[in-house]
Design a protein around this motif. Structure first.
Motif, PDB file in Angstrom:
ATOM      1  N   LYS A  15     -21.776  -1.469 -19.769  1.00  0.00           N
ATOM      2  CA  LYS A  15     -20.749  -1.838 -18.787  1.00  0.00           C
ATOM      3  C   LYS A  15     -20.780  -3.339 -18.522  1.00  0.00           C
ATOM      4  N   THR A  39     -18.552  -0.784 -13.195  1.00  0.00           N
ATOM      5  CA  THR A  39     -18.269  -1.756 -14.255  1.00  0.00           C
ATOM      6  C   THR A  39     -17.554  -2.970 -13.677  1.00  0.00           C
ATOM      7  N   GLY A  92     -12.358  -0.930 -14.530  1.00  0.00           N
ATOM      8  CA  GLY A  92     -13.020   0.072 -15.358  1.00  0.00           C
ATOM      9  C   GLY A  92     -12.109   1.265 -15.607  1.00  0.00           C
ATOM     10  N   ALA A  93     -12.648   2.291 -16.230  1.00  0.00           N
ATOM     11  CA  ALA A  93     -11.907   3.540 -16.454  1.00  0.00           C
ATOM     12  C   ALA A  93     -12.914   4.667 -16.638  1.00  0.00           C
ATOM     13  N   GLY A 107     -13.791   6.574  -8.862  1.00  0.00           N
ATOM     14  CA  GLY A 107     -14.297   5.894  -7.666  1.00  0.00           C
ATOM     15  C   GLY A 107     -13.355   6.001  -6.478  1.00  0.00           C
ATOM     16  N   LEU A 110      -7.725   4.908  -7.162  1.00  0.00           N
ATOM     17  CA  LEU A 110      -6.665   4.912  -8.179  1.00  0.00           C
ATOM     18  C   LEU A 110      -5.325   4.381  -7.691  1.00  0.00           C
TER      19      LEU A 110
END
Ligand code: 5RP
Length: 233
Positions: A15, A39, A92-93, A107, A110
């Motif tokens: 990451k 990340t 991040g994803a 997390g 969204l």
């Protein structure tokens, strides 16, 4: 291989590798979107270092925790009303497929992440190689729903065979930065992300869903062997 720690979790540095490579793309004077998650945390740390070294940028954040981190590092956070376009957002994803379609929202950020990504000229997605998948959906798809009559919204998600489960936080319902709930949709094989995205957002009570369709400009992948891949559509 260097080991890194984030919030007490020890792991390999895939990451961090991806995050720091993405921050190399940030140039003087840019407006930067700051993502959320472990990340994005590394990207914000690196950006803070570059700001301390003299880089002048301004930023908007996708969550309260990313904003707090950035402010603590001296990264200027500006009001959304003052921002026309964002040059680059780094985020991040949870999953990335071969067409660079994403699941995000693990997390819980969204909605803000999608609003910020949509305002960005480029969305750089930073992931460890474990996030690459053939078909989206092994990671539960987060859907942000309003608390009002949320049981009915869950019924509509069930009617689509999405196996929704309300996200919990220490036994209580998880509440997003926007005061909403998250329904995590389990065991869905997402072969047509655009179609599912449209079906989800057509349900009254759904605020947004975690499918990011055709939003990623570049995906930067940190690998266990220390290499970094940059994939652009
Ligand atoms: O979408 C997100 C938060 O809403 C994150 O980007 C996603 O969950 C990945 O998190 P991490 O970088 O901690 O693996």
């Amino acid at each position: 291989m260097k080991i890194v720690e984030w919030n007490g979790v020890i792991g390999m540095n895939t990451k961090k590798l991806a995050a720091e490579r993405a921050v190399e793309s940030i140039e003087e004077g840019m407006t930067v979107g700051l993502g959320t998650g472990s990340t994005a945390y590394f990207a914000i740390e690196k950006l803070g270092q570059r700001v301390r070294e003299g880089l002048t940028i301004r930023a908007v954040a996708t969550s309260k925790r990313s904003e707090e981190q950035a402010l603590g590092l001296g990264i200027p956070i500006v009001p959304f009303a003052e921002v026309g376009r964002i040059d680059i957002t780094i985020d991040g994803a949870d999953e990335v497929d071969g067409d660079l379609q994403l699941i995000k929202g693990g997390g819980g950020a969204l909605l803000r992440e999608k609003i910020v990504a949509a305002r960005s000229d480029k969305m750089f997605v930073i992931v460890g190689e474990d996030k690459l998948v053939e078909t989206l959906g092994a990671f539960p798809l987060p859907v942000e729903i309003v608390p009002f009559a949320h049981e009915w919204t869950l019924d509509n998600l069930k009617a689509l065979h999405l196996n929704p489960k309300l996200r919990l936080d220490n036994g209580d319902l998880y509440v997003t930065d926007n005061g909403n709930y998250i329904a995590d949709c389990h065991d869905v094989s997402i072969t047509d992300p655009a179609a599912l995205h449209a079906s989800l957002n057509a349900i009254p009570g759904v605020v947004e869903n975690g499918l990011f369709v055709d939003m990623a400009h570049t995906v930067i992948v940190g690998r266990e062997n220390g290499s970094i891949d940059t994939i652009t559509k």
